[in-house]
Structure formats: structure tokens, C-alpha cells
Design a protein around this motif. Structure first.
Motif, PDB file in Angstrom:
ATOM      1  N   ASN A   4      29.423  46.401  46.892  1.00 58.62           N
ATOM      2  CA  ASN A   4      30.780  47.034  46.405  1.00 58.62           C
ATOM      3  C   ASN A   4      30.364  47.411  44.803  1.00 58.62           C
ATOM      4  OD1 ASN A   4      32.354  46.434  48.274  1.00 58.62           O
ATOM      5  ND2 ASN A   4      32.657  44.398  47.727  1.00 58.62           N
ATOM      6  N   MET A   5      29.009  47.425  44.597  1.00 63.66           N
ATOM      7  CA  MET A   5      28.681  47.792  43.140  1.00 63.66           C
ATOM      8  C   MET A   5      28.911  49.408  43.093  1.00 63.66           C
ATOM      9  SD  MET A   5      25.030  45.702  42.207  1.00 63.66           S
ATOM     10  CE  MET A   5      24.840  46.898  40.789  1.00 63.66           C
ATOM     11  N   ALA A   6      29.150  49.788  41.908  1.00 62.44           N
ATOM     12  CA  ALA A   6      29.430  51.192  41.781  1.00 62.44           C
ATOM     13  C   ALA A   6      27.976  52.023  41.664  1.00 62.44           C
ATOM     14  CB  ALA A   6      30.273  51.479  40.420  1.00 62.44           C
ATOM     15  N   GLY A  11      23.483  61.629  49.148  1.00 61.76           N
ATOM     16  CA  GLY A  11      23.407  61.960  47.697  1.00 61.76           C
ATOM     17  C   GLY A  11      22.557  61.063  46.924  1.00 61.76           C
ATOM     18  N   VAL A  12      22.986  61.112  45.579  1.00 62.17           N
ATOM     19  CA  VAL A  12      22.511  59.813  44.633  1.00 62.17           C
ATOM     20  C   VAL A  12      22.835  58.315  44.953  1.00 62.17           C
ATOM     21  CG1 VAL A  12      22.282  59.019  42.242  1.00 62.17           C
ATOM     22  CG2 VAL A  12      21.982  61.544  42.887  1.00 62.17           C
ATOM     23  N   PRO A  13      24.188  58.251  45.198  1.00 62.35           N
ATOM     24  CA  PRO A  13      24.495  56.818  45.828  1.00 62.35           C
ATOM     25  C   PRO A  13      23.694  56.444  46.939  1.00 62.35           C
ATOM     26  CG  PRO A  13      26.562  58.136  45.037  1.00 62.35           C
ATOM     27  CD  PRO A  13      25.190  58.942  45.211  1.00 62.35           C
ATOM     28  N   GLY A  14      23.416  57.261  48.115  1.00 61.56           N
ATOM     29  CA  GLY A  14      22.640  56.740  49.026  1.00 61.56           C
ATOM     30  C   GLY A  14      21.405  56.747  48.784  1.00 61.56           C
ATOM     31  N   PHE A  15      20.712  57.339  47.753  1.00 59.25           N
ATOM     32  CA  PHE A  15      19.356  57.135  47.576  1.00 59.25           C
ATOM     33  C   PHE A  15      19.336  55.659  46.979  1.00 59.25           C
ATOM     34  CE2 PHE A  15      16.261  56.915  44.022  1.00 59.25           C
ATOM     35  CZ  PHE A  15      15.129  57.212  44.861  1.00 59.25           C
ATOM     36  N   TYR A  16      20.270  55.327  45.862  1.00 63.15           N
ATOM     37  CA  TYR A  16      20.319  53.984  45.438  1.00 63.15           C
ATOM     38  C   TYR A  16      20.619  52.698  46.203  1.00 63.15           C
ATOM     39  CZ  TYR A  16      20.187  56.401  40.603  1.00 63.15           C
ATOM     40  OH  TYR A  16      19.659  56.855  39.544  1.00 63.15           O
TER      41      TYR A  16
END
Length: 158
Positions: A114-116, A54-59
């Protein structure tokens, strides 16, 4: 010659005479190859990471692709900066570029991993895949440049 073929293989007038011209052509070919492969592989990795995470994977994957593709241009830049030096120094500069690229990417991974909002595995895998792909593209582009080794060509007598 098509537009893409011209971008991939620019036309050079005549032979590359001397080390400086040969290294400039080689560094240009390496930079073009690494940039093209880096962008294509990054887009593929971003698509897969977005589908899976999802979005975390995209970023995470987007940041990894951007950093790895950008760092791939370090080696050709170092080669261009050393064109007038001895050939051994040019080879050392290209090796230092590869090692520096790997160290910087590892430092980024451990610093930003480790960034959110970032998926750490997407960041790591994208950086690894793009690093390997761009290094292979640089090697292939560098090996395809035709370099004449020997003395300067002498024009035939009339």
C-alpha cells in the motif's frame, strides 16, 4: 569452454566424495541457477510493468524482483550451513528455506503493497513469477548435479 558456460558449470576436480562436497556443489549450482533466472525474469517483469503501469509499475516490479531474487538465495545458504549434519536435516533445511521464502515475500507484499508510488499488482506478480521461476531453476540445477552414492572410490591397484 566459453565464459558463460564456465560460469554456469564450474569445473570440479574429481568426484565429489562425501556429503559435504556434494551439498556444496549442489548449493552452488542452485544459487547460480536461481540468481541467473531471477535476474532475467525480473528484468522482463520490470519491462512489462513499466510499459503497462509507468513509473509506479517500475518501482513495484523492481522491488518485487529484487526481493524475490534475493530471497531465492536463502535455500542454498541454508544448505551450506547444514552440510555437516545428517542428510534429513539438509533436506529439512531446504524445505524450510522454501517455506520461509514464501512467508517473507507474502509479509513484504502485505506490508509494502500500500505504499505510495508502488503499483501493488506489479509488486505481487513480479514476486510470484520470480519465486516460481527461481524455484524451478533451483530444482533443475540440483537435479543436474551428478552425485556418486556409495562408498569412497578405491584407486585401482597397480
Amino acid at each position: 569452454m566459453g565464459r558463460w558456460a564456465a560460469w554456469r558449470s564450474p569445473r570440479y576436480e574429481g568426484l565429489a566424495v562425501g556429503q559435504e562436497q556434494a551439498i556444496r556443489r549442489m548449493a552452488g549450482a542452485m544459487a547460480r541457477g536461481a540468481a541467473l533466472v531471477g535476474v532475467v525474469v525480473s528484468v522482463l517483469c520490470i519491462g512489462v510493468a513499466t510499459l503497462v503501469q509507468g513509473v509506479p509499475g517500475f518501482y513495484g516490479s523492481g522491488l518485487g524482483g529484487l526481493l524475490a531474487t534475493g530471497s531465492a538465495l536463502l535455500t542454498p545458504v541454508l544448505m551450506l550451513r547444514t552440510t555437516t549434519l545428517e542428510p534429513a536435516i539438509v533436506m529439512l533445511a531446504s524445505f524450510v528455506g522454501l517455506i520461509t521464502k514464501a512467508i517473507v515475500l507474502l509479509a513484504v507484499l502485505f506490508t509494502l503493497g500500500n505504499m505510495a508510488g508502488l503499483h501493488r499488482m506489479s509488486l505481487a506478480l513480479t514476486m510470484l513469477v520470480v519465486l516460481v521461476a527461481t524455484t524451478a531453476a533451483e530444482a533443475r540445477a540440483g537435479s543436474r548435479i551428478k552425485i556418486l552414492i556409495g562408498s569412497d572410490p578405491v584407486p585401482p591397484s597397480a
